[in-house]
Motif scaffolding. Structure first.
Motif, PDB file in Angstrom:
ATOM      1  N   ALA A  55       0.835  -1.205   0.000  1.00 16.84           N
ATOM      2  CA  ALA A  55       0.000   0.000   0.000  1.00 16.84           C
ATOM      3  C   ALA A  55       0.868   1.253   0.000  1.00 16.84           C
ATOM      4  O   ALA A  55       0.585   2.227  -0.706  1.00 16.84           O
ATOM      5  N   GLU A  56       1.954   1.216   0.769  1.00 13.20           N
ATOM      6  CA  GLU A  56       2.885   2.353   0.807  1.00 13.20           C
ATOM      7  C   GLU A  56       3.532   2.588  -0.557  1.00 13.20           C
ATOM      8  O   GLU A  56       3.623   3.724  -1.030  1.00 13.20           O
ATOM      9  N   GLU A  60       3.265   5.776  -3.032  1.00 13.87           N
ATOM     10  CA  GLU A  60       4.472   6.442  -3.538  1.00 13.87           C
ATOM     11  C   GLU A  60       4.446   6.513  -5.067  1.00 13.87           C
ATOM     12  O   GLU A  60       4.797   7.531  -5.654  1.00 13.87           O
ATOM     13  N   ARG A  61       4.022   5.419  -5.684  1.00 10.30           N
ATOM     14  CA  ARG A  61       3.937   5.398  -7.147  1.00 10.30           C
ATOM     15  C   ARG A  61       2.937   6.438  -7.636  1.00 10.30           C
ATOM     16  O   ARG A  61       3.179   7.150  -8.605  1.00 10.30           O
ATOM     17  N   HIS A  62       1.827   6.552  -6.917  1.00  9.08           N
ATOM     18  CA  HIS A  62       0.805   7.527  -7.299  1.00  9.08           C
ATOM     19  C   HIS A  62       1.360   8.950  -7.220  1.00  9.08           C
ATOM     20  O   HIS A  62       1.203   9.744  -8.152  1.00  9.08           O
ATOM     21  N   SER A  63       2.057   9.265  -6.130  1.00 14.04           N
ATOM     22  CA  SER A  63       2.611  10.621  -5.999  1.00 14.04           C
ATOM     23  C   SER A  63       3.727  10.857  -7.019  1.00 14.04           C
ATOM     24  O   SER A  63       3.863  11.960  -7.549  1.00 14.04           O
ATOM     25  N   THR A  64       4.514   9.820  -7.309  1.00 16.39           N
ATOM     26  CA  THR A  64       5.568   9.951  -8.319  1.00 16.39           C
ATOM     27  C   THR A  64       4.951  10.191  -9.695  1.00 16.39           C
ATOM     28  O   THR A  64       5.425  11.034 -10.450  1.00 16.39           O
ATOM     29  N   ASN A  65       3.880   9.465 -10.006  1.00 15.42           N
ATOM     30  CA  ASN A  65       3.213   9.660 -11.290  1.00 15.42           C
ATOM     31  C   ASN A  65       2.645  11.068 -11.406  1.00 15.42           C
ATOM     32  O   ASN A  65       2.711  11.693 -12.464  1.00 15.42           O
ATOM     33  N   GLU A  66       2.076  11.587 -10.308  1.00 19.61           N
ATOM     34  CA  GLU A  66       1.556  12.954 -10.333  1.00 19.61           C
ATOM     35  C   GLU A  66       2.687  13.952 -10.569  1.00 19.61           C
ATOM     36  O   GLU A  66       2.533  14.897 -11.345  1.00 19.61           O
ATOM     37  N   ALA A  67       3.827  13.741  -9.906  1.00 17.36           N
ATOM     38  CA  ALA A  67       4.964  14.639 -10.097  1.00 17.36           C
ATOM     39  C   ALA A  67       5.470  14.577 -11.536  1.00 17.36           C
ATOM     40  O   ALA A  67       5.808  15.605 -12.138  1.00 17.36           O
TER      41      ALA A  67
END
Length: 127
Positions: A55-56, A60-67
């Motif tokens: 889940a972590e 992290e992947r989601h926030s990296t993709n947004e960035a």
């Protein structure tokens, strides 16, 4: 195993048999679908730790993709701005020579051909 776990496992096996699952399918159902009835407490803790880590990593992947999306949009905006700048430069190069021919700096709107008081020579001898 306690009685509650055994009853839960039995219900799960009956449901799997009604669905026509094989022995391997039943074992998989016991392992995955029924809160890990066949796992030891230590393995269940390890499994929960792995779930938390997954889940972590997904977060992290989601926030990296947004960035990355933000960076791509910024780069596209810069590229588009450069294209506009190049177009403006081309227009300036085309129009600047003709503008220079239209307006002579000595005939501009601020030019005048007459002398003002400050430009006149001083009067001799009169105070």
């Amino acid at each position: 195993m306690n009685t509650r776990s055994v009853n839960a496992a039995a219900e799960l096996i009956q449901a799997a048999l009604r669905q026509g699952r094989t022995a391997a399918g039943i074992a998989l159902a016991l392992e995955l679908e029924s809160a890990q009835l066949l796992q030891s407490p230590e393995r269940a803790v390890e499994f929960e730790q792995m779930r938390a880590r997954v889940a972590e990593l997904e977060l992290e992947r989601h926030s990296t993709n947004e960035a990355l999306d933000d960076a791509v949009q910024e780069l596209r905006a810069r590229r588009d701005a450069e294209v506009v700048d190049r177009s403006v430069d081309k227009l300036t190069q085309l129009l600047a020579p003709s503008q220079a021919l239209l307006e002579d700096p000595h005939d501009g709107p601020l030019h005048h051909g007459y002398r003002l008081g400050r430009d006149l020579p001083p009067l001799g001898g009169v105070s």
